[in-house]
Design a protein around this motif. Structure first.
Motif, PDB file in Angstrom:
ATOM      1  N   ILE A   1       0.839  -1.196   0.000  1.00  0.00           N
ATOM      2  CA  ILE A   1       0.000   0.000   0.000  1.00  0.00           C
ATOM      3  C   ILE A   1       0.878   1.251   0.000  1.00  0.00           C
ATOM      4  O   ILE A   1       1.794   1.379   0.814  1.00  0.00           O
ATOM      5  CB  ILE A   1      -0.928   0.017   1.232  1.00  0.00           C
ATOM      6  N   LYS A   2       0.601   2.162  -0.919  1.00  0.00           N
ATOM      7  CA  LYS A   2       1.338   3.430  -1.004  1.00  0.00           C
ATOM      8  C   LYS A   2       0.415   4.552  -0.519  1.00  0.00           C
ATOM      9  O   LYS A   2      -0.427   5.052  -1.269  1.00  0.00           O
ATOM     10  CB  LYS A   2       1.798   3.686  -2.436  1.00  0.00           C
ATOM     11  N   THR A   3       0.573   4.907   0.724  1.00  0.00           N
ATOM     12  CA  THR A   3      -0.253   5.980   1.273  1.00  0.00           C
ATOM     13  C   THR A   3       0.271   7.329   0.801  1.00  0.00           C
ATOM     14  O   THR A   3       1.416   7.455   0.361  1.00  0.00           O
ATOM     15  CB  THR A   3      -0.270   5.934   2.810  1.00  0.00           C
ATOM     16  N   VAL A   4      -0.556   8.339   0.929  1.00  0.00           N
ATOM     17  CA  VAL A   4      -0.195   9.652   0.425  1.00  0.00           C
ATOM     18  C   VAL A   4       0.768  10.350   1.378  1.00  0.00           C
ATOM     19  O   VAL A   4       0.653  10.237   2.607  1.00  0.00           O
ATOM     20  CB  VAL A   4      -1.461  10.508   0.208  1.00  0.00           C
ATOM     21  N   ASP A   5       1.717  11.047   0.790  1.00  0.00           N
ATOM     22  CA  ASP A   5       2.572  11.933   1.563  1.00  0.00           C
ATOM     23  C   ASP A   5       1.710  13.125   1.996  1.00  0.00           C
ATOM     24  O   ASP A   5       1.171  13.843   1.145  1.00  0.00           O
ATOM     25  CB  ASP A   5       3.740  12.413   0.687  1.00  0.00           C
ATOM     26  N   PRO A   6       1.527  13.341   3.295  1.00  0.00           N
ATOM     27  CA  PRO A   6       0.646  14.431   3.756  1.00  0.00           C
ATOM     28  C   PRO A   6       0.989  15.789   3.162  1.00  0.00           C
ATOM     29  O   PRO A   6       0.114  16.634   3.003  1.00  0.00           O
ATOM     30  CB  PRO A   6       0.849  14.429   5.272  1.00  0.00           C
ATOM     31  N   ARG A   7       2.256  15.975   2.788  1.00  0.00           N
ATOM     32  CA  ARG A   7       2.656  17.265   2.215  1.00  0.00           C
ATOM     33  C   ARG A   7       1.979  17.527   0.874  1.00  0.00           C
ATOM     34  O   ARG A   7       1.808  18.684   0.472  1.00  0.00           O
ATOM     35  CB  ARG A   7       4.177  17.319   2.061  1.00  0.00           C
ATOM     36  N   LEU A   8       1.601  16.448   0.149  1.00  0.00           N
ATOM     37  CA  LEU A   8       0.924  16.613  -1.131  1.00  0.00           C
ATOM     38  C   LEU A   8      -0.492  17.170  -0.969  1.00  0.00           C
ATOM     39  O   LEU A   8      -1.062  17.716  -1.915  1.00  0.00           O
ATOM     40  CB  LEU A   8       0.854  15.272  -1.874  1.00  0.00           C
ATOM     41  N   LEU A   9      -1.049  16.999   0.213  1.00  0.00           N
ATOM     42  CA  LEU A   9      -2.429  17.414   0.454  1.00  0.00           C
ATOM     43  C   LEU A   9      -2.527  18.748   1.186  1.00  0.00           C
ATOM     44  O   LEU A   9      -3.622  19.250   1.416  1.00  0.00           O
ATOM     45  CB  LEU A   9      -3.159  16.339   1.269  1.00  0.00           C
ATOM     46  N   GLU A  10      -1.396  19.301   1.533  1.00  0.00           N
ATOM     47  CA  GLU A  10      -1.398  20.547   2.299  1.00  0.00           C
ATOM     48  C   GLU A  10      -1.763  21.735   1.414  1.00  0.00           C
ATOM     49  O   GLU A  10      -1.335  21.824   0.262  1.00  0.00           O
ATOM     50  CB  GLU A  10      -0.022  20.799   2.919  1.00  0.00           C
ATOM     51  N   ASP A  11      -2.586  22.620   1.924  1.00  0.00           N
ATOM     52  CA  ASP A  11      -2.890  23.879   1.247  1.00  0.00           C
ATOM     53  C   ASP A  11      -1.878  24.931   1.685  1.00  0.00           C
ATOM     54  O   ASP A  11      -1.356  24.882   2.798  1.00  0.00           O
ATOM     55  CB  ASP A  11      -4.302  24.352   1.610  1.00  0.00           C
ATOM     56  N   GLU A  12      -1.606  25.848   0.774  1.00  0.00           N
ATOM     57  CA  GLU A  12      -0.672  26.922   1.124  1.00  0.00           C
ATOM     58  C   GLU A  12      -1.287  27.787   2.223  1.00  0.00           C
ATOM     59  O   GLU A  12      -2.476  28.114   2.174  1.00  0.00           O
ATOM     60  CB  GLU A  12      -0.347  27.764  -0.108  1.00  0.00           C
ATOM     61  N   PRO A  13      -0.502  28.159   3.223  1.00  0.00           N
ATOM     62  CA  PRO A  13      -1.044  28.949   4.344  1.00  0.00           C
ATOM     63  C   PRO A  13      -1.530  30.320   3.882  1.00  0.00           C
ATOM     64  O   PRO A  13      -0.926  30.942   3.005  1.00  0.00           O
ATOM     65  CB  PRO A  13       0.148  29.073   5.297  1.00  0.00           C
TER      66      PRO A  13
END
Length: 464
Positions: free
Chosen positions: A231-243
């Motif tokens: 299983i390749k889970t998502v890197d949380p950084r890919l889902l982050e919105d710009e502050p």
């Protein structure tokens, strides 16, 4: 009997898991970046065209350059559909709504089913809408469902695109329904009177094929989910919105900053836009085209972001994902130029492919072979309009000669055009831009989708 049945089922499941795993590994190992794929296709088409069309090398280079800029308007549309879809999704209210929907699935199985159904239905309504909404929804689901394979989730969002050309925005059936001299030219004189969408998009054979795919494909996709350490889970950084930058009190703003942060400016502008949108629906109903979809996305985002500067920041962030479209679309346009150029004998490579399948067909097999030929041509000419311009004048008269219904011939071409999009990175670029993945991350799963839907579509065209 029950033991035998379970043994067969378990054996099938094991074989399917191995096939899916093998497909993913194969694609990850051998599929290069989509730009390299486009370059390789260019060289392949140059070499084959030289032998098939007898065009000299200089003529081929000129044909390549002649087509190179033919998709500029379309490339801009695709960049805008990506950007406007993304800024709409990042607007606070829309994001909250998507978040609510994404919170409904509680496990991996229901998450994949839900993303698949949303993508399929959205693509049937409008291909541009489905392409963007599916990817955005997949990202929101990935934020909430733990331990889900992110590449499969994104592939699921893209897989819905397989039915677009059989849906309400399909360019071929819509072209058939439009009266005028262009209809006769596009069909090689085989069709002179418009064919209603009741005979193409809403025909029984087409709706049965669409229905089988919509009902079964989500479960096929769910069954592909890898297990354990695969299983390749998502890197949380890919889902982050710009502050968001800190807001100044209005009393401390300069006159320019007050304009940038004015809700009135956005709402007045949006009012003009929605007058156009309402007028469009009054005049044309739900017959959406790409321009009006982009327009709706943009002006909905203008309202939902509230202020001009918030919209500007959202666009600047979203535009970072358009690099693949900007770089690669001209090269695909060049390939289209090569595919359609005619040599001294008057034969183009796309025409030669179509002629081959016509020559081995009869009345029963012609729709199936039209579908397969369109699938092959689509790998090199990944544009519904371009595909129709190349194949319509060849396949439509041939179908008429064999006694095949014109609507079925046209829909066979349309299905072939949509089908091989599953292994053609051209259309995946907006999805990949939103998801922040590479083509090789999802194409292994898409290959299985290609094989499965190919059987469903092929049998439907042959038997219905």
């Amino acid at each position: 009997m029950k033991k035998l049945f379970m043994k067969v089922v378990n054996g099938f499941k094991l074989a399917f898991e191995k096939t899916t795993s093998g497909s993913v590994k194969l694609v990850e190992k051998f599929l290069p970046d989509p730009f390299i794929f486009a370059i390789a296709l260019t060289f392949v088409v140059v070499i084959i065209s030289f032998f098939v069309t007898k065009t000299q090398p200089l003529g081929l280079v000129q044909a390549w350059y002649g087509g190179f800029w033919s998709l500029l308007a379309f490339a801009m549309q695709m960049a805008l559909i990506l950007v406007t879809g993304t800024i709409l999704a990042t607007a606070p209210l829309f994001k909250k709504g998507l978040g609510y929907l994404a919170s409904i699935p509680k496990n991996r199985f229901t998450a994949i089913i839900m993303v698949s159904v949303v993508s399929l239905l959205a693509s049937f309504i409008n291909w541009g809408f489905g392409l963007v909404i599916g990817a955005i929804f997949a990202k929101e689901v990935a934020k909430r469902v733990k331990n889900i394979d992110y590449p499969l989730l994104v592939a699921t969002a893209y897989a819905g695109f397989v039915i677009w050309h059989a849906g309400m925005s399909g360019s071929i059936p819509l072209a058939l329904a439009t009266a005028g001299a262009a209809l006769s030219t596009a069909t090689g004189g085989a069709v002179v009177n418009p064919i209603a969408t009741s005979q193409t998009i809403f025909s029984m054979f087409n709706l049965i094929i669409v229905g089988v795919i919509v009902v079964t494909l989500p479960f096929v996709l769910a069954a592909m989910h890898p297990k354990g350490d695969k299983i390749k889970t998502v890197d949380p950084r890919l889902l982050e919105d710009e502050p968001e930058p800190a807001k100044k009190p209005r009393s401390e703003m300069t006159p320019a900053e007050k304009l940038e942060n004015s809700y009135v400016v956005n709402y007045l502008l949006a009012a003009m836009g929605f007058v156009v949108i309402i007028k469009f629906f009054i005049d044309y109903g739900f017959n959406l085209n790409l321009n009006i979809v982009i327009f709706i996305f943009l002006f909905a985002a203008i309202v939902l972001h509230g202020t001009p500067i918030a919209l500007v920041r959202a666009v600047n962030s979203a535009a970072k994902s358009t690099g693949g479209i900007i770089l690669q679309f001209p090269f695909y346009a060049g390939i289209m130029g090569l595919m359609t150029t005619q040599g001294p004998t008057g034969i183009s490579l796309a025409g030669a492919i179509s002629d081959f399948f016509v020559n081995i067909s009869n009345e029963t097999t012609f729709p199936l072979f039209s579908f397969l030929s369109a699938g092959i041509v689509n790998v090199f000419v990944p544009s519904g309009g371009g595909q129709w311009a190349v194949q319509g004048p060849i396949m439509m008269p041939a179908g008429a000669t064999l006694g095949v219904d014109a609507a079925k011939t046209a829909m066979s071409i349309a299905w072939g055009d949509a089908w091989t999009n599953m292994i053609q990175p051209f259309w995946a670029l907006p999805v990949l831009g939103i998801a922040k993945l590479g083509a090789k991350n999802i194409m292994g799963y898409c290959l299985i989708v290609l094989l499965y839907t190919g059987v469903i579509i092929g049998l439907g065209l042959l038997l219905l």
